[in-house]
Design a protein around this motif. Structure first.
Motif, PDB file in Angstrom:
ATOM      1  N   ALA A  59       0.863  -1.180   0.000  1.00 28.44           N
ATOM      2  CA  ALA A  59       0.000   0.000   0.000  1.00 28.44           C
ATOM      3  C   ALA A  59       0.899   1.229   0.000  1.00 28.44           C
ATOM      4  O   ALA A  59       1.961   1.230   0.625  1.00 28.44           O
ATOM      5  N   TRP A  60       0.464   2.279  -0.697  1.00 24.33           N
ATOM      6  CA  TRP A  60       1.243   3.506  -0.830  1.00 24.33           C
ATOM      7  C   TRP A  60       0.458   4.667  -0.232  1.00 24.33           C
ATOM      8  O   TRP A  60      -0.662   4.963  -0.649  1.00 24.33           O
ATOM      9  N   TYR A  61       1.021   5.319   0.781  1.00 23.54           N
ATOM     10  CA  TYR A  61       0.391   6.441   1.461  1.00 23.54           C
ATOM     11  C   TYR A  61       1.332   7.644   1.442  1.00 23.54           C
ATOM     12  O   TYR A  61       2.560   7.481   1.383  1.00 23.54           O
ATOM     13  N   GLY A  62       0.764   8.858   1.499  1.00 22.87           N
ATOM     14  CA  GLY A  62       1.625  10.021   1.560  1.00 22.87           C
ATOM     15  C   GLY A  62       0.912  11.320   1.257  1.00 22.87           C
ATOM     16  O   GLY A  62      -0.325  11.371   1.149  1.00 22.87           O
ATOM     17  N   ASP A  63       1.709  12.379   1.109  1.00 22.41           N
ATOM     18  CA  ASP A  63       1.173  13.665   0.691  1.00 22.41           C
ATOM     19  C   ASP A  63       0.561  13.539  -0.697  1.00 22.41           C
ATOM     20  O   ASP A  63       0.952  12.672  -1.487  1.00 22.41           O
ATOM     21  N   ALA A  64      -0.355  14.422  -1.021  1.00 18.82           N
ATOM     22  CA  ALA A  64      -1.112  14.310  -2.273  1.00 18.82           C
ATOM     23  C   ALA A  64      -0.226  14.317  -3.511  1.00 18.82           C
ATOM     24  O   ALA A  64      -0.543  13.674  -4.519  1.00 18.82           O
ATOM     25  N   ASP A  65       0.909  15.047  -3.467  1.00 19.38           N
ATOM     26  CA  ASP A  65       1.766  15.143  -4.650  1.00 19.38           C
ATOM     27  C   ASP A  65       2.904  14.127  -4.643  1.00 19.38           C
ATOM     28  O   ASP A  65       3.776  14.168  -5.517  1.00 19.38           O
ATOM     29  N   ASN A  68       7.661  12.333   3.109  1.00 21.60           N
ATOM     30  CA  ASN A  68       6.344  12.699   2.594  1.00 21.60           C
ATOM     31  C   ASN A  68       5.553  11.506   2.073  1.00 21.60           C
ATOM     32  O   ASN A  68       4.491  11.679   1.478  1.00 21.60           O
ATOM     33  N   SER A  69       6.066  10.287   2.309  1.00 27.13           N
ATOM     34  CA  SER A  69       5.386   9.105   1.777  1.00 27.13           C
ATOM     35  C   SER A  69       5.908   7.850   2.465  1.00 27.13           C
ATOM     36  O   SER A  69       6.959   7.860   3.108  1.00 27.13           O
ATOM     37  N   PHE A  75       9.574   4.544   4.922  1.00 19.67           N
ATOM     38  CA  PHE A  75       9.303   5.966   4.764  1.00 19.67           C
ATOM     39  C   PHE A  75      10.375   6.598   3.882  1.00 19.67           C
ATOM     40  O   PHE A  75      11.564   6.304   4.006  1.00 19.67           O
ATOM     41  N   ARG A  76       9.940   7.489   2.996  1.00 14.35           N
ATOM     42  CA  ARG A  76      10.846   8.108   2.035  1.00 14.35           C
ATOM     43  C   ARG A  76      10.345   9.491   1.656  1.00 14.35           C
ATOM     44  O   ARG A  76       9.218   9.867   1.998  1.00 14.35           O
ATOM     45  N   ASN A  77      11.176  10.236   0.952  1.00 11.33           N
ATOM     46  CA  ASN A  77      10.804  11.577   0.494  1.00 11.33           C
ATOM     47  C   ASN A  77      10.828  11.597  -1.034  1.00 11.33           C
ATOM     48  O   ASN A  77      11.879  11.417  -1.652  1.00 11.33           O
ATOM     49  N   ILE A  78       9.667  11.799  -1.635  1.00  7.76           N
ATOM     50  CA  ILE A  78       9.530  11.815  -3.071  1.00  7.76           C
ATOM     51  C   ILE A  78       9.656  13.242  -3.586  1.00  7.76           C
ATOM     52  O   ILE A  78       8.992  14.156  -3.078  1.00  7.76           O
ATOM     53  N   HIS A  79      10.504  13.440  -4.588  1.00  6.23           N
ATOM     54  CA  HIS A  79      10.659  14.763  -5.205  1.00  6.23           C
ATOM     55  C   HIS A  79       9.746  14.849  -6.418  1.00  6.23           C
ATOM     56  O   HIS A  79       9.751  13.958  -7.284  1.00  6.23           O
ATOM     57  N   ASN A  80       8.966  15.894  -6.495  1.00  6.22           N
ATOM     58  CA  ASN A  80       8.067  16.115  -7.628  1.00  6.22           C
ATOM     59  C   ASN A  80       8.875  16.689  -8.780  1.00  6.22           C
ATOM     60  O   ASN A  80       9.123  17.899  -8.845  1.00  6.22           O
ATOM     61  N   LEU A  81       9.294  15.826  -9.707  1.00  7.57           N
ATOM     62  CA  LEU A  81      10.161  16.265 -10.799  1.00  7.57           C
ATOM     63  C   LEU A  81       9.464  17.197 -11.771  1.00  7.57           C
ATOM     64  O   LEU A  81      10.095  18.025 -12.430  1.00  7.57           O
ATOM     65  N   GLU A  82       8.135  17.058 -11.872  1.00 12.21           N
ATOM     66  CA  GLU A  82       7.392  17.872 -12.834  1.00 12.21           C
ATOM     67  C   GLU A  82       7.416  19.356 -12.453  1.00 12.21           C
ATOM     68  O   GLU A  82       7.402  20.220 -13.304  1.00 12.21           O
ATOM     69  N   SER A  83       7.459  19.619 -11.136  1.00 12.97           N
ATOM     70  CA  SER A  83       7.414  21.014 -10.704  1.00 12.97           C
ATOM     71  C   SER A  83       8.783  21.591 -10.368  1.00 12.97           C
ATOM     72  O   SER A  83       8.898  22.739  -9.992  1.00 12.97           O
ATOM     73  N   SER A  84       9.837  20.744 -10.469  1.00  9.18           N
ATOM     74  CA  SER A  84      11.166  21.209 -10.113  1.00  9.18           C
ATOM     75  C   SER A  84      11.863  21.828 -11.299  1.00  9.18           C
ATOM     76  O   SER A  84      11.419  21.735 -12.420  1.00  9.18           O
TER      77      SER A  84
END
Length: 204
Positions: free
Chosen positions: A63-69, A104-105, A195-204
């Motif tokens: 299961a994958w949980y986290g911030d919306a982005d 964040n996830s 637990f990990r931190n996902i970087h939103n590449l689309e907005s970077s």
């Protein structure tokens, strides 16, 4: 790679790729409570991933949980996060305080018995960054965790206890693979939260 235990003093730099291990991060009672809450309340699914050009059913539930982005993709499997569960938020806060970092996830894995497993891999997707810090919590059945150097083939095996925290960081994902193999003896269920931190590449 260096392995640091609970009472060791971690180095100032983790650029070589390190494992940090706290076998009693949670008490047995806490670990049992978290295990039951995760098994009973998380939205488990058995997904399919792409391996060697073929769709393969993974031998575990996840299961994958986290911030919306915090959208993530590995082995051709896109993951859209479910909203944070109260139990996961509690554990996340404990890990963030211990490690002085932010997550964040979380990817939750449920190994139902000795036939469920995780094959050799590295968590080296671009969304995780060059030197990701991944906090791995274990609840339930003890399982063997294996780490293998990509070039030398050197192996390190650990038995991950219920209530333990294992941290992978620095260049570990670039230089090492890890796995959780099947067992020939009957085993009970184990929940693993990474637990990990996902970087939103689309907005970077």
């Amino acid at each position: 790679m260096k392995l640091f235990h609970k009472n060791d003093t971690p180095p100032e730099s983790y650029c070589q790729g390190d494992l940090l291990y706290w076998p009693g991060f949670y008490s047995n009672q806490q670990a049992n409570e978290f295990y039951s809450a995760c098994v009973e309340q998380l939205e488990w699914r058995q997904e399919q991933i792409k391996m060697f050009g073929k769709q393969v059913t993974i031998p575990r539930l996840q299961a994958w949980y986290g911030d919306a982005d915090a959208k993530y993709k590995y082995s051709g499997l896109p993951l859209t996060p479910l909203p944070w569960h109260e139990t996961l938020l509690t554990i996340k806060e404990h890990c963030q305080k211990q490690l002085n970092t932010h997550f964040n996830s979380v990817l939750a894995n449920y190994y139902r018995d000795n036939n469920d497993s995780m094959g050799w891999h590295s968590d080296n997707e671009k969304q995780l960054g060059l030197q990701p810090t991944i906090a791995s919590l274990s609840f339930g059945q003890e399982r063997k965790f294996c780490v293998k150097h990509k070039c030398s083939g050197e192996k390190i095996n650990l038995t991950l206890q219920s209530g333990s925290l294992l941290v992978m960081q620095g260049d570990l994902q670039q230089n090492w693979q890890h796995a959780l193999p099947k067992s020939t003896k009957p085993l009970q269920g184990r929940v693993n939260l990474t637990f990990r931190n996902i970087h939103n590449l689309e907005s970077s």
